[in-house]
Design a protein around this motif. Sequence first.
Motif, PDB file in Angstrom:
ATOM      1  N   HIS A  96       0.830  -1.207   0.000  1.00  0.00           N
ATOM      2  CA  HIS A  96       0.000   0.000   0.000  1.00  0.00           C
ATOM      3  C   HIS A  96       0.867   1.260   0.000  1.00  0.00           C
ATOM      4  O   HIS A  96       1.996   1.246   0.509  1.00  0.00           O
ATOM      5  CB  HIS A  96      -0.882   0.066   1.262  1.00  0.00           C
ATOM      6  CG  HIS A  96      -2.019  -0.892   1.269  1.00  0.00           C
ATOM      7  ND1 HIS A  96      -2.063  -1.978   2.117  1.00  0.00           N
ATOM      8  CD2 HIS A  96      -3.159  -0.934   0.545  1.00  0.00           C
ATOM      9  CE1 HIS A  96      -3.192  -2.644   1.920  1.00  0.00           C
ATOM     10  NE2 HIS A  96      -3.871  -2.029   0.969  1.00  0.00           N
ATOM     11  N   TYR A 107      -5.418   5.656   1.355  1.00  0.00           N
ATOM     12  CA  TYR A 107      -4.656   4.836   0.425  1.00  0.00           C
ATOM     13  C   TYR A 107      -4.740   5.480  -0.962  1.00  0.00           C
ATOM     14  O   TYR A 107      -5.840   5.794  -1.441  1.00  0.00           O
ATOM     15  CB  TYR A 107      -5.221   3.426   0.342  1.00  0.00           C
ATOM     16  CG  TYR A 107      -4.989   2.583   1.574  1.00  0.00           C
ATOM     17  CD1 TYR A 107      -3.712   2.420   2.093  1.00  0.00           C
ATOM     18  CD2 TYR A 107      -6.047   1.929   2.198  1.00  0.00           C
ATOM     19  CE1 TYR A 107      -3.494   1.635   3.225  1.00  0.00           C
ATOM     20  CE2 TYR A 107      -5.839   1.143   3.318  1.00  0.00           C
ATOM     21  CZ  TYR A 107      -4.561   1.001   3.825  1.00  0.00           C
ATOM     22  OH  TYR A 107      -4.352   0.224   4.938  1.00  0.00           O
ATOM     23  N   LYS A 110      -2.239   0.662  -4.478  1.00  0.00           N
ATOM     24  CA  LYS A 110      -2.261  -0.685  -3.902  1.00  0.00           C
ATOM     25  C   LYS A 110      -1.828  -1.676  -4.972  1.00  0.00           C
ATOM     26  O   LYS A 110      -2.269  -1.591  -6.116  1.00  0.00           O
ATOM     27  CB  LYS A 110      -3.669  -1.031  -3.408  1.00  0.00           C
ATOM     28  CG  LYS A 110      -3.812  -2.445  -2.848  1.00  0.00           C
ATOM     29  CD  LYS A 110      -5.260  -2.731  -2.464  1.00  0.00           C
ATOM     30  CE  LYS A 110      -5.414  -4.122  -1.865  1.00  0.00           C
ATOM     31  NZ  LYS A 110      -6.834  -4.418  -1.522  1.00  0.00           N
TER      32      LYS A 110
END
Length: 253
Positions: A96, A107, A110
């Motif tokens: 991440h 976030y 990813k």
Amino acid sequence: MSQTVDRALSILPLLAEGPADLGQVADRLGVHKSTALRLLRTLHEHGMVYRQSDQRYRLGARLIALAQEAMENLDIREIAHPHLVRLNEQCGHTVHLAVYEEDEVLYIDKVESRYPVRMYSRIGKPVAITVAAVAKLLLADLPEHERRALTEKLDYPMYTSRSTPNPEAFLRELAKVREQGWATDLGGHEESINCVAAPIRGADGRVVAAMSVSAPNVVVTADELLTLLPLVRRTADDISGEYSGRTSAKGTA
């Protein structure tokens, strides 16, 4: 022409150390004063250097403005993504990338695990700020008064028995993270998920993002995941170097 450009650019690091007079510039470049003066005048015309009243030269406001504009337009996700992919290829686990914006840690990238057990995290989704390893790194870098103010207004849900219970405990954890330079979430959000994280720093040394490797217990134990910490930190350092301009991307000049 290339030699002239090289000499002109060599003046800028010298002036970054502090104001210098014509003689100092000429000596550093190993050229006659007339050559140094010609280069300085050109840089002055473009706002890259400024001549003070004491006849010494310093970096100009235009150069500083350009540097600031360039920093603001850097896309940390674009720079980091190839590094995250390589890390994922090396370890196989979920990777991440997160940033801190307006009291939330989000976030922004990813890379999925190669294993069939997947994490539910999504790009653009806020993290569990009081337990996530990336959040600890980002908040630990805040000035002390901001850290304290933020920790006082956060909620502290007990996701598991290992979750951070209150502001005092969180401040202690942030102090530890700030000192050691890395962070973990060992079952604090989900009993079965562990995570190790490292900071990505800008040219000024401040943390601009954080990256992590996460995996469920059914794939690796917490102790096994912790053995990846040196690799995670090296990856974060590589991203930091490229983001801050200290190093070039692999495979480029």
